[in-house]
Design an enzyme around this catalytic site. Structure first.
Site, PDB file in Angstrom:
ATOM      1  N   GLY A 152     -12.313  39.910  34.558  1.00  0.00           N
ATOM      2  CA  GLY A 152     -11.412  40.922  34.340  1.00  0.00           C
ATOM      3  C   GLY A 152     -11.987  41.816  32.531  1.00  0.00           C
ATOM      4  CG  ASN A 153     -11.131  45.140  32.045  1.00  0.00           C
ATOM      5  OD1 ASN A 153     -10.298  45.306  31.752  1.00  0.00           O
ATOM      6  ND2 ASN A 153     -10.928  45.941  33.981  1.00  0.00           N
ATOM      7  CG  HIS A 154     -11.030  44.024  26.422  1.00  0.00           C
ATOM      8  ND1 HIS A 154     -11.029  42.175  26.114  1.00  0.00           N
ATOM      9  CD2 HIS A 154     -12.758  43.928  26.547  1.00  0.00           C
ATOM     10  CE1 HIS A 154     -11.650  40.918  25.893  1.00  0.00           C
ATOM     11  NE2 HIS A 154     -13.685  42.034  26.002  1.00  0.00           N
ATOM     12  CB  SER A 155      -8.107  47.822  31.055  1.00  0.00           C
ATOM     13  OG  SER A 155      -6.525  48.441  30.600  1.00  0.00           O
ATOM     14  CB  ALA A 201      -9.694  49.310  33.382  1.00  0.00           C
TER      15      ALA A 201
END
Ligand code: CTP
Length: 399
Positions: A208-211, A276
């Site tokens: 995943g990512n930090h969005s 994102a």
């Protein structure tokens, strides 16, 4: 929803002027820029200090400033305003407006207006019912000025009846309606993607990512406040979005987001892709939790589908497509490449090098680049204000 709107609030001599500081506060809270103008008699009822503090601007009463000799141009004021509200409007100022008399700054400004003019009378019931007042209302209507009818109730004289200034909250709703009616987004369908995507490695772990999804959520809210119907395709976030014009589609993976976006974009007027999206996903997610002893040697990754590119390929001439570019180097060059390759009309560039911009923050710093080669850089602002800037740029493209 009044962000960036310029409103002149004209106050004439009536006891109901005491309600106007509250109205100014409500307008400011909605993001409007407010210039207050009073007739020379009106500040007997309400202080200049209160009004200038709440409007965050010096209030005006005279054509020029005593001492400095500064001249306040009623023509410039009339051109500056997106809307003029005269509230409370006394019987005296109403009669002067109807007759075209221009013996104070308020009256000359109204005479110079090119924008919608609203007026909210406040006077005693017999004055309001008087044939001269009723004839003046007819005259003002014939100029295209819009009446905010006084309410019934207890009047300052002790009498009961029609003549009370409409309550500030109701005046605010009426003014919002005016802007909504003229909004380029009213009745438009806009699809917005927001948040991260999670690509499952096994039932427990993901890529995943930090969005946080905050930027997309602010854009969705600003659109809805401007009358658009919003389809918000939202990746996994903790955001709770509740607005009757926003339809939230919760998705998890890039594939889910792809399916939802490509099915909703054809019926949308505008697509704004803030999400994102993960660029890679495991070739096949394990059905059971991978034990650490087995290691991750077999973890194979494959690219996800580029949703925005797919939308760009199918974009019709009557649709607008807006993308985001989050960059860490060669920012502008990379953003322009995405604008071209993904067939966008506008790209919003974020640089992770800017303090306070990017994932997780409540602020953002953007540069807007259009297909026509226009570029506009903005300072660091709250994400709500950034959403307004983006909407104003899209509004320009829509018109
Ligand atoms: N985007 C998308 N689908 C993807 C990847 C990106 O719709 N699979 C969209 C994003 O929502 C954004 C724009 O494309 O509006 C650019 O995303 P970004 O991550 O900056 O660029 P990428 O195309 O993924 O390229 P790179 O990560 O190599 O910079």
């Amino acid at each position: 929803m009044l962000s960036g709107k310029k409103i002149i609030v004209c106050i004439s001599g009536s006891i109901a002027a005491y309600k106007i500081p509250f109205l100014v506060r409500l307008l400011k809270r909605e993001g409007a820029e407010v210039q207050v103008i009073l007739t020379p008699f009106a500040h007997e009822f309400v202080t200049l200090l209160t009004l200038s503090t709440l409007s965050e601007k010096p209030v005006l009463t005279e054509f020029y400033e005593e001492g400095s000799g500064s001249w306040f141009s009623h023509v410039d004021l009339g051109l500056w305003a997106d809307l003029i509200l005269v509230a409370p409007l006394s019987a005296n100022t109403m009669a002067k407006m109807a007759a075209g008399i221009a013996d104070n700054l308020l009256l000359t400004t109204v005479l110079s207006a090119r924008c919608p003019v609203y007026y909210a009378p406040a006077m005693d019931l017999d004055m309001y019912k008087h044939p001269s007042t009723q004839a003046n209302i007819k005259t003002l209507s014939s100029f295209g000025y819009k009446l905010i009818e006084p309410a019934e109730g207890e009047l300052a004289s002790g009498l009961k009846g029609m003549g009370r200034l409409e309550e500030p909250e109701n005046i605010l709703s009426i003014l919002k309606e005016e802007f909504l009616k003229n909004s380029a987004f009213a009745g438009k369908q806009v699809m917005v993607s927001a948040g991260p995507t999670y690509e499952a490695i096994d039932p427990v772990r993901f890529i995943g990512n930090h969005s946080s999804g905050k930027m997309g959520a602010e854009i969705a809210l600003a659109l809805a406040k401007n009358g658009a119907r919003v389809e918000l395709i939202l990746g996994p976030t903790s955001l709770a979005i509740d607005h009757p014009l926003i339809n939230v589609h919760h998705v998890t993976s890039a594939e889910d987001m792809f399916e939802r976006c490509t099915s909703l974009f054809p019926e949308s007027d505008v697509g704004i892709m803030t999400a994102a999206v993960a660029d890679f996903r495991p070739v096949s997610g394990a059905a059971e939790k991978i034990k650490k002893e087995s290691g991750l040697e077999n973890l194979q990754l494959e690219p996800t589908k580029d949703i925005l590119s797919e939308m760009g390929k199918g974009k019709r001439d009557n649709q607008l497509l807006v993308g985001f570019a989050l960059e860490t180097e060669n920012e502008e060059k990379n953003a322009l490449k995405k604008l071209q390759n993904k067939n966008l009309d506008l790209i919003v560039l974020n640089s992770l090098k800017d303090d306070g911009a990017g994932f997780g923050y409540d602020t953002n710093k953007i540069t807007l680049l259009t297909r026509e080669g226009n570029k506009k850089e903005y300072p660091l602002k709250s994400k709500a204000d950034v959403a307004t800037d983006i909407l104003l740029a899209i509004e320009d493209l829509l018109s």
